[in-house]
Design an enzyme around this catalytic site. Sequence first.
Site, PDB file in Angstrom:
ATOM      1  N   GLU A   1      -9.133  -5.356  -4.410  1.00 55.62           N
ATOM      2  CA  GLU A   1      -8.518  -4.263  -3.645  1.00 55.62           C
ATOM      3  C   GLU A   1      -9.548  -3.292  -3.065  1.00 55.62           C
ATOM      4  O   GLU A   1      -9.480  -2.901  -1.905  1.00 55.62           O
ATOM      5  CB  GLU A   1      -7.564  -3.466  -4.546  1.00 55.62           C
ATOM      6  CG  GLU A   1      -6.317  -4.214  -4.985  1.00 55.62           C
ATOM      7  CD  GLU A   1      -5.216  -4.210  -3.946  1.00 55.62           C
ATOM      8  OE1 GLU A   1      -5.422  -3.680  -2.837  1.00 55.62           O
ATOM      9  OE2 GLU A   1      -4.139  -4.740  -4.250  1.00 55.62           O
TER      10      GLU A   1
ATOM     11  N   SER B   1       0.842  -1.186   0.000  1.00 48.49           N
ATOM     12  CA  SER B   1       0.000   0.000   0.000  1.00 48.49           C
ATOM     13  C   SER B   1       0.887   1.249   0.000  1.00 48.49           C
ATOM     14  O   SER B   1       1.707   1.393  -0.902  1.00 48.49           O
ATOM     15  CB  SER B   1      -0.965  -0.042   1.183  1.00 48.49           C
ATOM     16  OG  SER B   1      -1.965   0.946   1.073  1.00 48.49           O
TER      17      SER B   1
ATOM     18  N   HIS C   1      -7.822  -5.348  -0.147  1.00 53.83           N
ATOM     19  CA  HIS C   1      -6.582  -4.641   0.148  1.00 53.83           C
ATOM     20  C   HIS C   1      -5.975  -5.130   1.461  1.00 53.83           C
ATOM     21  O   HIS C   1      -6.664  -5.210   2.486  1.00 53.83           O
ATOM     22  CB  HIS C   1      -6.890  -3.147   0.230  1.00 53.83           C
ATOM     23  CG  HIS C   1      -5.689  -2.264   0.256  1.00 53.83           C
ATOM     24  ND1 HIS C   1      -4.821  -2.149  -0.799  1.00 53.83           N
ATOM     25  CD2 HIS C   1      -5.220  -1.431   1.219  1.00 53.83           C
ATOM     26  CE1 HIS C   1      -3.868  -1.279  -0.495  1.00 53.83           C
ATOM     27  NE2 HIS C   1      -4.094  -0.831   0.724  1.00 53.83           N
TER      28      HIS C   1
END
Length: 526
Positions: A329, A202, A430
Amino acid sequence: MSNPTAPATEPAACIAHAPAGSFRGSSSTGVRSWRGIRYAVAPTADRRWCDPVAAPAATEEVDATAYGPVCPQLSNPGVPLGDDAVMDEDCLVLNVWSPDADETATPRPVMVWIHGGAYTFGSSSQPLFDATSLVGRGDVVVVTINYRLGAFGFLDLEGLLPEGGFDRNLALKDVLLALRWVQDNIAGFGGDPARVTVFGESAGGGLVTTLLATPSAAGLFQRAIAQSSPASSMYGVDRARDVAQRFVRELGIDPDGGDTTASALRAASADDVVRAGMAVYAAVPDEAPGTLAFAPVVDGDLLPEAPATVLRDGRGLAVPLMIGTNKDEASLFKFMKSPLIPITDDRIRQMFADMAADNPTIALPSEAQVRTAYEDVRQRTVGLGIARDIGFRMPTLWIAEGHSTVADVWLYRFDHAAPFLRLIGLGATHATELPYLWGNLSAGPKDPTFRLGGRRVAQEISERMQERWTAFAHGRNPDAEDAPHWTPYAVTTGRETLVIERHDTVVSDLDASLRAAWGDDVLDFH
């Protein structure tokens, strides 16, 4: 004469001697650890919003058995910091894990972890990032680093107050300084400074791809792994100045007050900096969908150009790269009601209109063209797909295509989700690959992830991921035992992509429909 029946003392192997000093760590289950090692002087008082300065060498033995402070931030249930976390601006510390070994052991490859958290949350000491499992399985040295977050690390006051004594790109400079510390000191912990892999997820993945486009990072690492990198979510000094002005006003300070403004900013409490930073963090993407308030700044100096463009053109640091994203995600951002990613039709259209204004020389794909990639997707999830792909998958593909012309690239997609996560609609969202990579599959007795089963399969996937990631750090092809050979990604040989699931597969041109729909030009904001 020593008494052979006397209680054993702490093993000498837990004392690491390095140019930065002597550090006393602890040993457990065959892995040694040193925690809370300072790599920079405190960035507080007159040093707030200034470039990091290397910490002087310690003159006495340092107790490195407890984590150091966490950069101040609001509590976020999605980013558990641990029960003992203490917040303080004096947070520029790192942690080291190394296998137990005698002093004659061959130095091991080093993996330096940059944590994620939207450039605003998280720390190197999150329980998830305990490296005991990864070190034990992979025979590597792991370093996890803190860097300044949110307004402390990504606010560009230099652009707003050029005479105020402020610097920019502080968090990126923190990471560079930590990597220099690794080069100078990791041999004392059993690591090989000539075999450093930087890896992150990330925001941490975004910093990894940024490092690949940062000329001064050359030589600080030899391999890189970027997981779910928002590589195109970086902007120039004009947007950064607007964010800084908004932040100063949020604090109730006149942004045009010169020295008075600078003094007031330095006098603000850490709590007020966090409060104002969070207000800006939420407001910027709400008003300009697809943009972030806090991210590295394309300043024309330390970071000369946008990383996604540099890497798409094959002009990044020519080191081997593993890069990939997760299948679902964007579902986390919808679940958390996060403003960071536009999902609804109106916000997506606004994002494209703003992007077109920022890129007048590029012909953006039409909405009809983009939607061809989602013809087999349920209508209510098209927005999630577009958000996922413009935020993560397409930047990853653009980078893989370009960087593969100068270095080996391995592209993956993480598709696995435990039954409970599939049931509630999160899927392989995610950050869900992280427990598998670190081998820390449970966040505690209240963690619902495996409430409906799937733990045994998760353990098998975890072991394969750890094998692949650490094989890469050792300089080998990222393969795992009894799993398909992972072929490097190349436009001339099929664009092979590893799909991580209950049983791994390698798929040729997995993203053909996305590439056709979105095109080859990097789409971003300036």
